[in-house]
Design an enzyme around this catalytic site. Structure first.
Site, PDB file in Angstrom:
ATOM      1  CB  ALA A 191      -1.017   4.457  -5.024  1.00 58.03           C
ATOM      2  CG  HIS A 214      -1.986  -0.982   1.250  1.00 54.94           C
ATOM      3  ND1 HIS A 214      -2.904  -1.073   2.279  1.00 54.94           N
ATOM      4  CD2 HIS A 214      -2.320  -1.955   0.389  1.00 54.94           C
ATOM      5  CE1 HIS A 214      -3.738  -2.069   2.045  1.00 54.94           C
ATOM      6  NE2 HIS A 214      -3.397  -2.620   0.897  1.00 54.94           N
TER       7      HIS A 214
END
Length: 280
Positions: free
Chosen positions: A259, A226
């Site tokens: 991201a 992430h």
């Protein structure tokens, strides 16, 4: 971090077989490659544990429906002490030496926003992911630590220097310990005990915050896929790289839609958030 657990009353086959029984895996792969059938023919999030060796049912591989996103207030009654501790932290010491002042200012703004999340009943700061296998992932979703990616040489083909900065901010460890204690409460619940679940690593003998911290530092990994923030959407005074329309400051015709534009990790998986940003 990942806990290791064992089950004395587990149904067969189970997700553990992917790691513990290579003969079974080879057998099922052979069936799949020959007929596109078998226990691993569909690996969907809706897959459930099998209780029979026959029939059209399938076996999940590192997927499942057991995912929880908990707020700090639901993790521990000491959430206010954790917030107070964070506010006392010298953030300059948690960043690489010589960092640009705008990065520090942005870091301060990010901490203020994350601490507001820490006080919320609804914003997830922790993810528990469990596929029914031998490990359970406990994820710090709103870390206060910050890593860095720095140029290593004048050769553009050389790899940069990565530093995740794991646990550089002391409060991240406090949150991780709270996560671990909460999960032990889950394990003690009747549904887990019905399948004979027991902790194997680091083990039930690890008690007390100091011992749990030592264990966490030795079994944790720095990322769970992430990573965000290297091209953060922030004002330039906060060290931002892109503006509110995802255009890179000071460069024409260049946008960032992955991201890296997120200043902080969302309280979810990053993939769906990236889809939303890129489609917009």
């Amino acid at each position: 971090m990942k806990r290791a657990d064992d089950y004395s009353k587990y149904p067969h086959p189970s997700p553990d077989l992917y790691f513990s029984d290579p003969t079974w895996v080879d057998q099922q792969l052979k069936i799949y490659y020959e007929n596109r059938t078998g226990k691993i023919s569909h690996r969907q999030e809706s897959d459930v544990l099998l209780t029979t060796e026959t029939g059209p049912d399938t076996q999940a591989y590192l997927s499942g429906t057991t995912v929880a996103f908990l707020s700090l207030r639901r993790l521990t009654n000491e959430y206010q002490k954790i917030i107070a501790s964070a506010k006392k932290t010298d953030l300059a010491k948690a960043l690489p030496a010589g960092i640009d002042r705008t990065i520090l200012e942005g870091y301060k703004a990010q901490q203020a926003a994350i601490l507001a999340d820490y006080g919320s009943r609804d914003t997830g700061v922790h993810e528990l992911a469990f596929a029914g296998g031998e490990t359970v992932a406990l994820v710090v979703l709103k870390p206060l630590s910050r890593g860095s990616i720095l140029i290593n040489s004048s050769n553009p083909l050389d790899d940069p220097v990565f530093d995740y900065g794991t646990f550089q901010h002391p409060v991240d460890m406090q949150v991780a310990i709270a996560m671990y204690k909460k999960f032990r409460q889950f394990v003690a619940a009747e549904p887990w005990q019905a399948v004979g679940m027991r902790e194997t690593k680091p083990g039930p003998g690890v008690m007390g915050d100091a011992a749990i911290e030592f264990a966490i530092r030795n079994i944790s990994q720095s990322t769970w896929s992430h990573p965000v923030g290297t091209c953060a959407m922030l004002p330039r005074k906060y060290g931002g790289v892109v503006d509110s329309k995802l255009r890179v400051y000071g460069v024409k015709s260049l946008s960032v839609v992955d991201a890296s534009m997120m200043p902080t990790i969302p309280a979810s998986h990053t993939s769906s958030t990236v889809y939303a940003v890129a489609e917009k």
